[in-house]
Scaffold this active site. Structure first.
Site, PDB file in Angstrom:
ATOM      1  N   CYS A 148       0.811  -1.227   0.000  1.00 30.92           N
ATOM      2  CA  CYS A 148       0.000   0.000   0.000  1.00 30.92           C
ATOM      3  C   CYS A 148       0.847   1.282   0.000  1.00 30.92           C
ATOM      4  CB  CYS A 148      -0.964  -0.013   1.182  1.00 30.92           C
ATOM      5  SG  CYS A 148      -0.215  -0.525   2.719  1.00 30.92           S
ATOM      6  N   HIS A 241      -2.196   6.880   3.528  1.00 27.13           N
ATOM      7  CA  HIS A 241      -0.747   6.945   3.734  1.00 27.13           C
ATOM      8  C   HIS A 241      -0.214   8.220   3.080  1.00 27.13           C
ATOM      9  CE1 HIS A 241      -1.109   3.014   5.258  1.00 27.13           C
ATOM     10  NE2 HIS A 241      -0.431   2.309   4.362  1.00 27.13           N
TER      11      HIS A 241
END
Ligand code: NAP
Length: 349
Positions: A148, A241
């Site tokens: 990710c 993120h």
């Protein structure tokens, strides 16, 4: 078009729930089968799953029975979001039994004959499945999406690499707690804190970046020679993120050149009008204080990489901030887009 029946391995986890949510009303795929561990098998999905998404659990899955992760009765196309402790063997078992496994787990990402895909970046790498099937003598296949954190980094680098060539990259991440699965990081570890270590993460980001930006030969991917250094931190954010990135290019470019290349970036998923493809895979924000998780993480239904704070770097050449949704673009949405590409390119026939 008749919809294709699909299943989810690891349907009860953080990423599994995203699959369930994203597959609701999907124009090509129909969610028909769910599986998870022995703890959940035999229960209804509503009973087995600690649903953690803001939108309600789709009624159509609430009463579906969760099965075991064993081939037999599962649809041919499976999305997989299994704990990496078991994913390696389970995914192979399903591929051996003829299933197409579109996986999120790290176990097979670096196998030489397994495509590690971002449909915008390296759609041609999908051709590796022919080698995989031949070498492993199985009728199924395993296709993976990246870590990710690697997704946001590589999607921001790919258009720059194509336009100017990249020499070196440094990336410092601030990663959301949903990236650690459910129940994830204990409150006493993360509350009011930043944890400067995520086991194996920096190595994954560095290796996967080179494979994703590598060149496909007849039988394997020649990794790119870009030098990548990653620092990965866990922060108290739910989803999203954020990455601070510095980059050195091979060719000459101005800040305006970078911005222009990112804003223009369109690729195979956009040409093919894949259902999960963002219209703008990269969104550039001009404000000084963007991207921000709370304001930008849902851009393009969580499928865009949002870039901002683009400026000169005194150590490398340029620096910027990139944000991506870790359980959508970094996981379930990424796998869904992979499967859509596979369907559009004739790999699911
Ligand atoms: P998670 O919330 O811990 O979910 C793990 C899933 O695996 C659950 O459905 C669990 O079922 C199942 N499982 C655990 N042990 C099993 C076993 N022995 N046999 C069969 N199923 C088993 O983790 P996650 O965050 O969804 O991550 C899933 C995978 O995706 C991991 O490999 C992770 O590295 C990868 N990934 C995660 C993210 C992210 O942002 N979270 C992003 C990219 C990739 P039960 O509920 O029955 O235990």
């Amino acid at each position: 078009m008749k919809k294709i029946e699909v299943g989810v391995l690891g349907a009860t986890g953080m990423v599994g729930q995203r699959f369930v949510s994203l597959l609701r009303n999907h124009p090509w795929f129909d969610l028909a089968w769910l599986a998870a561990s022995d703890r959940s098998a035999g229960k209804s999905y509503g009973e087995a799953c600690s649903w953690r998404l803001r939108e309600p659990m789709p009624e159509s899955v609430r009463t579906m029975r969760v099965g075991e992760c064993k081939p037999g009765g599962a649809p041919q196309l499976l999305f997989a979001s299994l704990d990496s402790k078991v994913a390696g063997e389970v995914e192979k078992e399903f591929a051996r039994a003829g299933h197409v496994v579109v996986s999120n787990s790290s176990n097979h990402r670096m196998d030489e004959d397994v495509p590690l895909l971002i449909p915008e970046v390296n759609p041609d790498h999908l051709a590796l499945v022919r080698v995989q099937r031949q070498q492993r003598r199985w009728s199924g296949m395993i296709v993976t999406n990246p870590n990710c954190t690697a997704v946001g980094l590589v999607m921001s680098l790919a258009p720059l690499h194509a336009a100017f060539g990249i020499e070196k990259v440094m990336m410092t991440s601030m990663q959301a707690i949903s990236g650690a699965g459910y129940p994830g990081v204990p409150t006493l570890d993360i509350l009011g804190n930043v944890i400067p270590y995520i086991a194996g993460e920096e190595e994954k980001v560095e290796r996967e970046t080179q494979k994703l930006l590598g060149k496909l030969t007849d039988v394997q991917v020649q990794p790119s020679k870009i030098v990548v250094s990653a620092h990965c931190n866990r922060v108290l954010v739910e989803d999203g993120h954020t990455e601070s990135i510095s980059v050195s290019l091979n060719g000459k470019a101005s800040l305006q050149d970078l911005i222009g290349v990112w804003r223009k970036y369109r690729s195979r998923p956009q040409e093919l009008h894949l259902p999960s493809a963002p219209a703008h895979p990269i969104v550039v924000r001009d404000e000084n204080d963007r991207p921000q998780v709370r304001l930008d993480v849902e851009s393009e239904r969580g499928m865009a990489i949002v870039i901002g704070r683009i400026r000169h770097c005194a150590v490398l050449q340029f620096k910027y901030t990139a944000l991506s949704h870790n359980t959508i673009r970094g996981a379930a949405g990424a796998a869904l887009l992979n499967a859509e590409l596979m369907k559009a390119e004739g790999y699911l026939e």
